[in-house]
Design a protein around this motif. Structure first.
Motif, PDB file in Angstrom:
ATOM      1  N   GLU A  67       0.839  -1.190   0.000  1.00 49.71           N
ATOM      2  CA  GLU A  67       0.000   0.000   0.000  1.00 49.71           C
ATOM      3  C   GLU A  67       0.879   1.247   0.000  1.00 49.71           C
ATOM      4  O   GLU A  67       1.903   1.298   0.693  1.00 49.71           O
ATOM      5  N   THR A  68       0.477   2.266  -0.744  1.00 48.86           N
ATOM      6  CA  THR A  68       1.248   3.508  -0.725  1.00 48.86           C
ATOM      7  C   THR A  68       0.747   4.458   0.347  1.00 48.86           C
ATOM      8  O   THR A  68       1.373   5.479   0.607  1.00 48.86           O
ATOM      9  N   PHE A  69      -0.365   4.115   0.975  1.00 49.83           N
ATOM     10  CA  PHE A  69      -0.850   4.898   2.115  1.00 49.83           C
ATOM     11  C   PHE A  69      -1.715   4.033   3.037  1.00 49.83           C
ATOM     12  O   PHE A  69      -1.346   3.764   4.155  1.00 49.83           O
ATOM     13  N   GLY A  70      -2.864   3.601   2.560  1.00 44.34           N
ATOM     14  CA  GLY A  70      -3.796   2.852   3.390  1.00 44.34           C
ATOM     15  C   GLY A  70      -4.972   3.703   3.812  1.00 44.34           C
ATOM     16  O   GLY A  70      -5.174   3.978   4.990  1.00 44.34           O
ATOM     17  N   MET A  71      -5.749   4.154   2.819  1.00 46.66           N
ATOM     18  CA  MET A  71      -6.881   5.025   3.120  1.00 46.66           C
ATOM     19  C   MET A  71      -7.893   4.333   4.013  1.00 46.66           C
ATOM     20  O   MET A  71      -8.506   4.968   4.876  1.00 46.66           O
ATOM     21  N   ASN A  72      -8.050   3.018   3.842  1.00 48.60           N
ATOM     22  CA  ASN A  72      -9.011   2.321   4.696  1.00 48.60           C
ATOM     23  C   ASN A  72      -8.577   2.341   6.165  1.00 48.60           C
ATOM     24  O   ASN A  72      -9.417   2.365   7.073  1.00 48.60           O
ATOM     25  N   VAL A  73      -7.274   2.370   6.396  1.00 47.20           N
ATOM     26  CA  VAL A  73      -6.770   2.459   7.771  1.00 47.20           C
ATOM     27  C   VAL A  73      -7.130   3.818   8.374  1.00 47.20           C
ATOM     28  O   VAL A  73      -7.620   3.906   9.502  1.00 47.20           O
ATOM     29  N   ALA A  74      -6.893   4.880   7.610  1.00 43.09           N
ATOM     30  CA  ALA A  74      -7.227   6.228   8.084  1.00 43.09           C
ATOM     31  C   ALA A  74      -8.724   6.363   8.345  1.00 43.09           C
ATOM     32  O   ALA A  74      -9.143   6.968   9.344  1.00 43.09           O
ATOM     33  N   GLU A  75      -9.537   5.793   7.469  1.00 41.18           N
ATOM     34  CA  GLU A  75     -10.994   5.891   7.627  1.00 41.18           C
ATOM     35  C   GLU A  75     -11.468   5.105   8.840  1.00 41.18           C
ATOM     36  O   GLU A  75     -12.329   5.580   9.598  1.00 41.18           O
ATOM     37  N   ALA A  76     -10.902   3.916   9.043  1.00 41.01           N
ATOM     38  CA  ALA A  76     -11.297   3.105  10.202  1.00 41.01           C
ATOM     39  C   ALA A  76     -10.944   3.806  11.512  1.00 41.01           C
ATOM     40  O   ALA A  76     -11.751   3.858  12.444  1.00 41.01           O
ATOM     41  N   ILE A  77      -9.737   4.351  11.576  1.00 39.95           N
ATOM     42  CA  ILE A  77      -9.310   5.038  12.797  1.00 39.95           C
ATOM     43  C   ILE A  77     -10.187   6.251  13.070  1.00 39.95           C
ATOM     44  O   ILE A  77     -10.547   6.539  14.213  1.00 39.95           O
ATOM     45  N   ALA A  78     -10.579   6.969  11.996  1.00 42.56           N
ATOM     46  CA  ALA A  78     -11.471   8.116  12.165  1.00 42.56           C
ATOM     47  C   ALA A  78     -12.823   7.690  12.717  1.00 42.56           C
ATOM     48  O   ALA A  78     -13.499   8.479  13.385  1.00 42.56           O
TER      49      ALA A  78
END
Length: 384
Positions: A317-328
């Motif tokens: 992954e070059t970032f992990g948008m799903n990770v950021a969204e889950a944490i939010a």
């Protein structure tokens, strides 16, 4: 200021990044346009879908036949460039150019001849390779000196798929020539992670300034959200392990999730996967709660909020948008050690891409959750 954004699609991260930027620019008094090729979104004079499905399919077919992704779609590109001529933008911001919709040679020739500043946000490694979008897991380093110069591409069957093999050298040479044609002071590269920046800085794009701008989840959408998801999908009180992808593949960790589903006690745990294709849904039936891709961001927020943990087993992954969204949404996340996902936030658990290692971390979280629930049930003045 006249600001143009160009991207392959209108969904996934584009909704919370590209269109959010469009709204910000418009509200600040700038003139802003968004152009994309695939996906549904409201349109007006400043938000324009530039491609039809048959045109995208034709580009995909031509790519499969000649192995030259990014070198077709002359008609779509001419329409886009006509729009750009009319706008005469001050800034052109490009996102994903791979997606069967743009001719990169025509686009960069136009950019070279015009006065605009260029921003290019890279979301994968395709811009610096002769074929693939990711090479980390394959352990390939040909992209540094020239793909196909000393050996054939080791992952020729990877996306973008093609029947014609051995085109990586031609693609590498053409992309190097085209993508470095702009003066260094006219183009800035943006990447979402230090992980990706390290690769770009070692590539033929190294003459351009590369800045790291992590993606940010839309806090008006991604926040703790009540829903009936657990009841609707018979999750109950079981510990819910979530995986989310727009397109599941081996590099996204699908085999790891299926192993997790077999390892974990189904009386205590349930694995939920969002983004499965029809065949994958059949394969996973009875082992996980499988759902197709969900483009509604608010529905995704409900699923993130219902989960006990999000797992992202990918090391590419070059970032992990799903990770950021889950944490939010208030949900913990398990990511792979050394991956770009590990840069997203502090509230992460890092491990290795192994189903049993991930299962051990999940077990710790379940015990922690159940212990917290037990403590919360003890009222003041009572004992356990």
């Amino acid at each position: 200021m006249k600001y143009v954004q160009i991207n392959a699609r209108s969904y996934d991260w584009a909704y919370s990044i590209m269109f959010a930027r469009h709204r910000e620019l418009t509200q600040s008094g700038h003139e802003s346009w968004v152009f994309w090729a695939r996906g549904a979104h409201e349109q007006d004079d400043h938000m324009v879908k530039i491609a039809a499905i048959p045109e995208v399919c034709l580009d995909a077919l031509e790519t499969r036949l000649d192995g030259k992704p990014g070198f077709h779609s002359q008609g779509i590109t001419r329409r886009l460039l006509h729009q750009l001529n009319q706008i005469d933008p001050d800034v052109v911001h490009m996102y994903s150019l791979l997606g069967y919709y743009i001719n990169v040679e025509m686009l960069f020739a136009w950019l070279l001849q015009h006065r605009c500043k260029v921003i290019w946000t890279l979301h994968d490694c395709w811009a610096i390779t002769g074929h693939c979008i990711h090479f980390h897991d394959a352990g390939c380093g040909q992209w540094e000196d020239g793909c196909g110069f000393t050996a054939p591409c080791p992952i020729q069957d990877a996306y973008p798929e093609t029947f014609r093999k051995g085109m990586e050298k031609w693609n590498y040479e053409q992309k190097k020539r085209i993508f470095t044609s702009l003066p260094a002071d006219r183009m800035t590269l943006v990447v979402p992670s230090e992980w990706l920046k390290r690769y770009v800085d070692r590539s033929f794009l190294s003459k351009y300034e590369t800045i790291v701008v992590p993606h940010v989840a839309d806090s008006t959408v991604f926040k703790p959200t009540q829903s009936g998801f657990r009841e609707a999908h018979k999750v109950g009180d079981r510990f819910m392990v979530l995986g989310v992808a727009s397109k599941w593949a081996e590099r996204k960790g699908l085999p790891i999730f299926l192993k997790l589903a077999d390892i974990l006690d189904r009386d205590k745990y349930v694995v939920v996967l969002v983004g499965l294709r029809r065949g994958q849904l059949r394969e996973a039936r009875g082992r996980v709660v499988g759902l197709p891709r969900i483009n509604d961001q608010r529905e995704l927020a409900k699923i993130y909020s219902a989960a006990d943990v999000l797992v992202n087993p990918s090391t590419e992954e070059t970032f992990g948008m799903n990770v950021a969204e889950a944490i939010a949404c208030g949900t913990r996340a398990i990511v792979m050690r050394g991956s770009a996902c590990a840069e997203v936030a502090d509230n992460l658990i890092e491990t290795i891409p192994d189903a049993r290692a991930i299962a051990r971390e999940i077990e710790k979280l379940r015990i922690e959750r159940d212990s917290s629930c037990s403590d919360a049930s003890i009222q003041p003045g009572t004992s356990a």
